[in-house]
Design a protein around this motif. Structure first.
Motif, PDB file in Angstrom:
ATOM      1  N   ALA A 140       0.822  -1.216   0.000  1.00  0.00           N
ATOM      2  CA  ALA A 140       0.000   0.000   0.000  1.00  0.00           C
ATOM      3  C   ALA A 140       0.855   1.265   0.000  1.00  0.00           C
ATOM      4  O   ALA A 140       0.512   2.264  -0.644  1.00  0.00           O
ATOM      5  CB  ALA A 140      -0.942  -0.014   1.198  1.00  0.00           C
ATOM      6  N   TRP A 141       1.983   1.239   0.707  1.00  0.00           N
ATOM      7  CA  TRP A 141       2.843   2.427   0.777  1.00  0.00           C
ATOM      8  C   TRP A 141       3.548   2.685  -0.549  1.00  0.00           C
ATOM      9  O   TRP A 141       3.823   3.852  -0.879  1.00  0.00           O
ATOM     10  CB  TRP A 141       3.833   2.324   1.934  1.00  0.00           C
ATOM     11  CG  TRP A 141       3.155   2.649   3.220  1.00  0.00           C
ATOM     12  CD1 TRP A 141       2.745   1.777   4.167  1.00  0.00           C
ATOM     13  CD2 TRP A 141       2.764   3.959   3.663  1.00  0.00           C
ATOM     14  NE1 TRP A 141       2.120   2.453   5.196  1.00  0.00           N
ATOM     15  CE2 TRP A 141       2.125   3.802   4.896  1.00  0.00           C
ATOM     16  CE3 TRP A 141       2.886   5.237   3.132  1.00  0.00           C
ATOM     17  CZ2 TRP A 141       1.612   4.871   5.626  1.00  0.00           C
ATOM     18  CZ3 TRP A 141       2.375   6.307   3.854  1.00  0.00           C
ATOM     19  CH2 TRP A 141       1.750   6.121   5.075  1.00  0.00           C
ATOM     20  N   ASP A 142       3.829   1.659  -1.296  1.00  0.00           N
ATOM     21  CA  ASP A 142       4.391   1.868  -2.634  1.00  0.00           C
ATOM     22  C   ASP A 142       3.399   2.660  -3.491  1.00  0.00           C
ATOM     23  O   ASP A 142       3.785   3.599  -4.197  1.00  0.00           O
ATOM     24  CB  ASP A 142       4.708   0.544  -3.320  1.00  0.00           C
ATOM     25  CG  ASP A 142       5.826  -0.228  -2.634  1.00  0.00           C
ATOM     26  OD1 ASP A 142       6.798   0.403  -2.178  1.00  0.00           O
ATOM     27  OD2 ASP A 142       5.719  -1.467  -2.549  1.00  0.00           O
ATOM     28  N   ILE A 143       2.141   2.270  -3.423  1.00  0.00           N
ATOM     29  CA  ILE A 143       1.099   2.977  -4.175  1.00  0.00           C
ATOM     30  C   ILE A 143       0.957   4.407  -3.651  1.00  0.00           C
ATOM     31  O   ILE A 143       0.883   5.363  -4.426  1.00  0.00           O
ATOM     32  CB  ILE A 143      -0.265   2.250  -4.063  1.00  0.00           C
ATOM     33  CG1 ILE A 143      -0.159   0.798  -4.491  1.00  0.00           C
ATOM     34  CG2 ILE A 143      -1.347   2.998  -4.843  1.00  0.00           C
ATOM     35  CD1 ILE A 143       0.027   0.561  -5.943  1.00  0.00           C
ATOM     36  N   GLY A 144       0.906   4.558  -2.326  1.00  0.00           N
ATOM     37  CA  GLY A 144       0.779   5.886  -1.730  1.00  0.00           C
ATOM     38  C   GLY A 144       1.918   6.810  -2.122  1.00  0.00           C
ATOM     39  O   GLY A 144       1.699   7.991  -2.448  1.00  0.00           O
ATOM     40  N   ASN A 145       3.140   6.297  -2.104  1.00  0.00           N
ATOM     41  CA  ASN A 145       4.286   7.113  -2.508  1.00  0.00           C
ATOM     42  C   ASN A 145       4.211   7.492  -3.981  1.00  0.00           C
ATOM     43  O   ASN A 145       4.559   8.610  -4.365  1.00  0.00           O
ATOM     44  CB  ASN A 145       5.600   6.386  -2.204  1.00  0.00           C
ATOM     45  CG  ASN A 145       5.901   6.360  -0.728  1.00  0.00           C
ATOM     46  OD1 ASN A 145       5.508   7.237   0.019  1.00  0.00           O
ATOM     47  ND2 ASN A 145       6.606   5.330  -0.297  1.00  0.00           N
ATOM     48  N   TYR A 146       3.741   6.563  -4.786  1.00  0.00           N
ATOM     49  CA  TYR A 146       3.566   6.879  -6.200  1.00  0.00           C
ATOM     50  C   TYR A 146       2.529   7.987  -6.377  1.00  0.00           C
ATOM     51  O   TYR A 146       2.731   8.920  -7.161  1.00  0.00           O
ATOM     52  CB  TYR A 146       3.148   5.630  -6.998  1.00  0.00           C
ATOM     53  CG  TYR A 146       2.994   5.926  -8.469  1.00  0.00           C
ATOM     54  CD1 TYR A 146       4.089   5.861  -9.315  1.00  0.00           C
ATOM     55  CD2 TYR A 146       1.760   6.295  -9.002  1.00  0.00           C
ATOM     56  CE1 TYR A 146       3.959   6.161 -10.665  1.00  0.00           C
ATOM     57  CE2 TYR A 146       1.625   6.606 -10.343  1.00  0.00           C
ATOM     58  CZ  TYR A 146       2.723   6.534 -11.164  1.00  0.00           C
ATOM     59  OH  TYR A 146       2.599   6.844 -12.496  1.00  0.00           O
ATOM     60  N   VAL A 147       1.430   7.899  -5.643  1.00  0.00           N
ATOM     61  CA  VAL A 147       0.385   8.925  -5.710  1.00  0.00           C
ATOM     62  C   VAL A 147       0.963  10.287  -5.341  1.00  0.00           C
ATOM     63  O   VAL A 147       0.715  11.293  -6.011  1.00  0.00           O
ATOM     64  CB  VAL A 147      -0.809   8.559  -4.799  1.00  0.00           C
ATOM     65  CG1 VAL A 147      -1.755   9.733  -4.612  1.00  0.00           C
ATOM     66  CG2 VAL A 147      -1.552   7.354  -5.370  1.00  0.00           C
ATOM     67  N   SER A 148       1.750  10.328  -4.287  1.00  0.00           N
ATOM     68  CA  SER A 148       2.368  11.579  -3.864  1.00  0.00           C
ATOM     69  C   SER A 148       3.270  12.140  -4.968  1.00  0.00           C
ATOM     70  O   SER A 148       3.189  13.329  -5.311  1.00  0.00           O
ATOM     71  CB  SER A 148       3.174  11.356  -2.585  1.00  0.00           C
ATOM     72  OG  SER A 148       3.887  12.513  -2.228  1.00  0.00           O
ATOM     73  N   ASP A 149       4.126  11.298  -5.522  1.00  0.00           N
ATOM     74  CA  ASP A 149       5.018  11.738  -6.599  1.00  0.00           C
ATOM     75  C   ASP A 149       4.221  12.210  -7.811  1.00  0.00           C
ATOM     76  O   ASP A 149       4.535  13.238  -8.418  1.00  0.00           O
ATOM     77  CB  ASP A 149       5.961  10.610  -7.027  1.00  0.00           C
ATOM     78  CG  ASP A 149       6.982  10.254  -5.961  1.00  0.00           C
ATOM     79  OD1 ASP A 149       7.182  11.051  -5.010  1.00  0.00           O
ATOM     80  OD2 ASP A 149       7.582   9.168  -6.064  1.00  0.00           O
ATOM     81  N   TYR A 150       3.212  11.462  -8.153  1.00  0.00           N
ATOM     82  CA  TYR A 150       2.380  11.789  -9.308  1.00  0.00           C
ATOM     83  C   TYR A 150       1.709  13.164  -9.115  1.00  0.00           C
ATOM     84  O   TYR A 150       1.739  14.016 -10.010  1.00  0.00           O
ATOM     85  CB  TYR A 150       1.308  10.708  -9.505  1.00  0.00           C
ATOM     86  CG  TYR A 150       0.275  11.035 -10.551  1.00  0.00           C
ATOM     87  CD1 TYR A 150       0.500  10.735 -11.884  1.00  0.00           C
ATOM     88  CD2 TYR A 150      -0.914  11.665 -10.191  1.00  0.00           C
ATOM     89  CE1 TYR A 150      -0.451  11.050 -12.851  1.00  0.00           C
ATOM     90  CE2 TYR A 150      -1.865  11.981 -11.149  1.00  0.00           C
ATOM     91  CZ  TYR A 150      -1.625  11.679 -12.479  1.00  0.00           C
ATOM     92  OH  TYR A 150      -2.551  12.004 -13.430  1.00  0.00           O
ATOM     93  N   LEU A 151       1.115  13.380  -7.937  1.00  0.00           N
ATOM     94  CA  LEU A 151       0.424  14.645  -7.680  1.00  0.00           C
ATOM     95  C   LEU A 151       1.380  15.821  -7.645  1.00  0.00           C
ATOM     96  O   LEU A 151       1.052  16.910  -8.129  1.00  0.00           O
ATOM     97  CB  LEU A 151      -0.390  14.551  -6.390  1.00  0.00           C
ATOM     98  CG  LEU A 151      -1.577  13.579  -6.448  1.00  0.00           C
ATOM     99  CD1 LEU A 151      -2.229  13.450  -5.077  1.00  0.00           C
ATOM    100  CD2 LEU A 151      -2.593  14.025  -7.497  1.00  0.00           C
ATOM    101  N   HIS A 152       2.575  15.613  -7.102  1.00  0.00           N
ATOM    102  CA  HIS A 152       3.576  16.687  -7.137  1.00  0.00           C
ATOM    103  C   HIS A 152       3.918  17.053  -8.584  1.00  0.00           C
ATOM    104  O   HIS A 152       4.087  18.235  -8.895  1.00  0.00           O
ATOM    105  CB  HIS A 152       4.845  16.272  -6.387  1.00  0.00           C
ATOM    106  CG  HIS A 152       4.815  16.597  -4.947  1.00  0.00           C
ATOM    107  ND1 HIS A 152       4.519  15.644  -3.995  1.00  0.00           N
ATOM    108  CD2 HIS A 152       5.010  17.756  -4.280  1.00  0.00           C
ATOM    109  CE1 HIS A 152       4.546  16.205  -2.816  1.00  0.00           C
ATOM    110  NE2 HIS A 152       4.844  17.481  -2.944  1.00  0.00           N
ATOM    111  N   GLN A 153       4.029  16.067  -9.433  1.00  0.00           N
ATOM    112  CA  GLN A 153       4.318  16.340 -10.835  1.00  0.00           C
ATOM    113  C   GLN A 153       3.156  17.039 -11.534  1.00  0.00           C
ATOM    114  O   GLN A 153       3.369  17.895 -12.404  1.00  0.00           O
ATOM    115  CB  GLN A 153       4.650  15.037 -11.584  1.00  0.00           C
ATOM    116  CG  GLN A 153       5.967  14.426 -11.191  1.00  0.00           C
ATOM    117  CD  GLN A 153       7.140  15.326 -11.518  1.00  0.00           C
ATOM    118  OE1 GLN A 153       7.224  15.888 -12.601  1.00  0.00           O
ATOM    119  NE2 GLN A 153       8.045  15.474 -10.570  1.00  0.00           N
ATOM    120  N   ARG A 154       1.947  16.704 -11.144  1.00  0.00           N
ATOM    121  CA  ARG A 154       0.763  17.294 -11.775  1.00  0.00           C
ATOM    122  C   ARG A 154       0.586  18.763 -11.427  1.00  0.00           C
ATOM    123  O   ARG A 154       0.052  19.524 -12.234  1.00  0.00           O
ATOM    124  CB  ARG A 154      -0.499  16.521 -11.377  1.00  0.00           C
ATOM    125  CG  ARG A 154      -0.610  15.159 -11.972  1.00  0.00           C
ATOM    126  CD  ARG A 154      -1.006  15.190 -13.442  1.00  0.00           C
ATOM    127  NE  ARG A 154      -2.341  15.759 -13.573  1.00  0.00           N
ATOM    128  CZ  ARG A 154      -2.712  16.616 -14.520  1.00  0.00           C
ATOM    129  NH1 ARG A 154      -1.867  17.009 -15.436  1.00  0.00           N
ATOM    130  NH2 ARG A 154      -3.941  17.093 -14.565  1.00  0.00           N
TER     131      ARG A 154
END
Length: 155
Positions: A140-154
């Motif tokens: 779950a934390w792998d997904i959460g970290n990806y979400v964070s990175d993705y949103l920062h890029q957006r």
């Protein structure tokens, strides 16, 4: 950390404090460059410096107000990342759909901070982890970290 040694330091601090989402702490102290044994009585007069600690929290307000559209983009990105990293699996789509629902819930509730959205994504995945655990190569934390990175890029 920013060290300001100018007469305009206070004006700069006031400017930063006026910004939304900025936390500023200030301390002033005499400053000098040197080392070793220093005789404080023989130091030349030194300017007063302002030490500034500022943290700005990025806001999701810059993203599209259509949370369903933005969440669908996020889910597609998560699925693509996992499929590219591992092999295409239905569990990737399921975890991405969970993240999509979490994103929509958070944004519909007025959440604008990436960290809080990320935490909700993780919490929702953990709560239903038995559905994903058998086939998932990530947690779950792998997904959460990806979400964070993705949103920062957006933003």
């Amino acid at each position: 950390l920013l060290l300001l040694c100018t007469d305009s330091a206070q004006a700069f601090v006031q400017f930063l404090r006026a910004g939304k989402g900025v936390s500023v702490s200030v301390s002033t102290s005499p400053s000098f460059i040197g080392g070793g044994n220093i005789n404080k009585n023989k130091l030349p007069p030194t300017p007063t410096c302002t030490q500034l600690n500022a943290i700005e929290v990025p806001s999701l307000d810059a993203l599209d107000d259509n949370h369903e559209k933005e969440a669908s983009r996020l889910a597609k990105s998560i699925t693509g990342w996992l499929d590219d990293e591992w092999i295409p699996q239905e569990v990737h789509v399921q975890m991405a759909e969970s993240a999509k629902k979490s994103y929509i819930t958070a944004r519909n509730n007025g959440e604008t901070e990436i960290m809080n959205v990320m935490t909700l994504v993780v919490d929702d995945l953990v709560a239903n982890w038995r559905e994903y655990d058998k086939d998932a190569f990530v947690n779950a934390w792998d997904i959460g970290n990806y979400v964070s990175d993705y949103l920062h890029q957006r933003i």
